[in-house]
Design an enzyme around this catalytic site. Structure first.
Site: not given
Ligand SMILES: *Cc1c(COP(=O)(O)O)cnc(C)c1O
Length: 400
Positions: A6, A133, A223, A250
């Site tokens: 980024y 996102y 997600d 994460k």
């Molecule tokens: C960070 C994130 C992702 C992507 O995860 P990566 O491990 O960086 O590929 C997907 N969805 C959400 C809500 C996120 O915060």
């Protein structure tokens, strides 16, 4: 030469070089910094947690990794069992992968194939949220809605199979009324849209979404890569409203090793389970179920349970309110707090220019972007450390 994420490489300021990290602290050669970001919200137990370090060392003495094709091992079996018991409802079937983006891709692929396995090829449209996102891979960019990240996507034109709506019940109802026979799934970051600007919305939206998904036979995908493991003040938002597919990443490994999981409910799993081999889920990341990642994830969950993290998160939220509720500045548009997340949204990105270095000098690592100054702290943070982060934010506005 490292190409940083980024960043415009020509104009970026040099990154801080970390030589040691422990607890909530990052150490450079001459500075000790409180980490207000938890390494993109993943390091919930802090750095160098003795239990997590030990989990990796114990497994490393056996083996670091074997593939999951035709092989299996104890760490992944234990983690899948644990998740099956720990996650709400019948979210029982764990498909592991190496990153959140890939786990979201898997969720979308599952949802699409769930219907094609039943010879329903009409349901191909995806309902998603404005300012969403979901990752940086191609399909996740499409379901995402963030021109600041993914303007490159516009070069290909907007995807015809994705509809973006605001987090308003009326917009939700209209979209279902209009597209229901074509709708495949609804994907959301529940309650908290993180990377798209730390936008928070009400649970009533998700409850209505669940009803409409039931009514029209549309799969609901949460997600929870950012929101999972307590960040919103709920263990998982899925504890409040149950999705058909849940994505975690994460904090899954306490931020130790990149790993993620796509968890399907019974109904979705049954859509693949039959004698026809063409109905199988054709996916298999090389490092899925990595034994070190699974071992550390299992211990991370154990810590979360045994040390009553939900009460730690509640204390963090209480301090955030106590310190920030009476604070205002004409340059601030809104201060948003949910669980262990705070965001100060300002009117113009220029207002935050120089903040990172200002925070560094005050012993805090921060990384504001666009109009958002935020903190997503490790849950082990002490009150005085959290107060330092918040005082630094306030001091920035008070200095001029
Ligand atoms: C960070 C994130 C992702 C992507 O995860 P990566 O491990 O960086 O590929 C997907 N969805 C959400 C809500 C996120 O915060």
């Amino acid at each position: 030469m490292i190409w940083y994420p980024y960043e415009q490489m020509k104009t970026m300021s040099p990154p801080y070089k970390i030589i040691h990290a422990e607890g909530v602290y990052l150490y450079t050669k001459d500075k000790k910094l409180i980490d207000s970001i938890s390494s993109w919200w993943s390091v919930i137990h802090g750095y160098q947690h003795p239990v997590l370090n030990q989990a990796i060392q114990t497994q490393l003495a056996k083996f670091a990794h074997v593939m999951l094709g035709s092989l299996t091992h104890e760490p992944i079996e234990k983690l899948a069992d644990k998740l099956q018991n720990w996650l709400p409802g019948d979210l029982d079937y764990c498909f592991f992968s190496d990153s959140g983006s890939v786990a979201v891709e898997v969720a979308l692929k599952m949802a699409l194939q769930y219907y094609t396995n039943q010879n329903d090829t009409n349901r191909t449209m995806i309902l998603a949220l404005e300012n969403a996102y979901h990752g940086d891979t191609f399909k996740t960019m499409e379901v995402g809605d963030d021109d600041d990240y993914h303007f490159i996507c516009n070069a290909y034109g907007k995807s015809k199979s994705v509809i973006h709506i605001p987090t308003q019940i009326e917009a939700l109802e209209n979209a279902f009324a209009k597209y229901h026979t074509k709708l495949n799934c609804l994907i959301v970051e529940p309650l908290l849209q993180a990377a798209g600007g730390f936008r928070m919305y009400d649970i009533s939206f998700l409850k209505r979404a669940r009803e409409l998904c039931n009514q029209y036979g549309v799969l609901l995908i949460f997600d929870e890569v950012a929101t999972g493991f307590g960040r919103t003040g709920n263990r998982f938002v899925a504890d409040c409203v149950l999705p058909d597919i849940l994505v975690l990443g994460k904090a899954l490994t306490g931020g130790y090793i990149g790993h993620a999981v796509t968890v399907a409910n019974h109904k979705v799993y049954q859509g693949f389970y039959d004698d026809d081999s063409s109905h199988a889920l054709m996916h298999g990341p090389t490092f899925m179920g990595n034994a070190l990642a699974c071992s550390v994830a299992l211990q991370s969950i154990t810590l979360f349970e045994q040390q009553n993290y939900m009460s730690k998160i509640w204390e963090i939220e209480t301090i955030l309110h106590r310190e920030m509720d009476s604070f205002s500045d004409p340059r601030i548009k809104e201060i948003r707090i949910l669980g262990a997340c705070i965001c100060i949204e300002v009117y113009h990105a220029d207002i935050l220019k120089g903040y990172q270095q200002f925070a560094y000098e005050h012993g805090v690592f921060s990384r504001p972007f666009l109009k958002y100054l935020y903190a997503m702290v490790p849950y082990i943070i002490e009150e005085h450390e959290l107060v330092t982060i918040l005082h630094t934010m306030k001091a920035w506005f008070q200095q001029t």
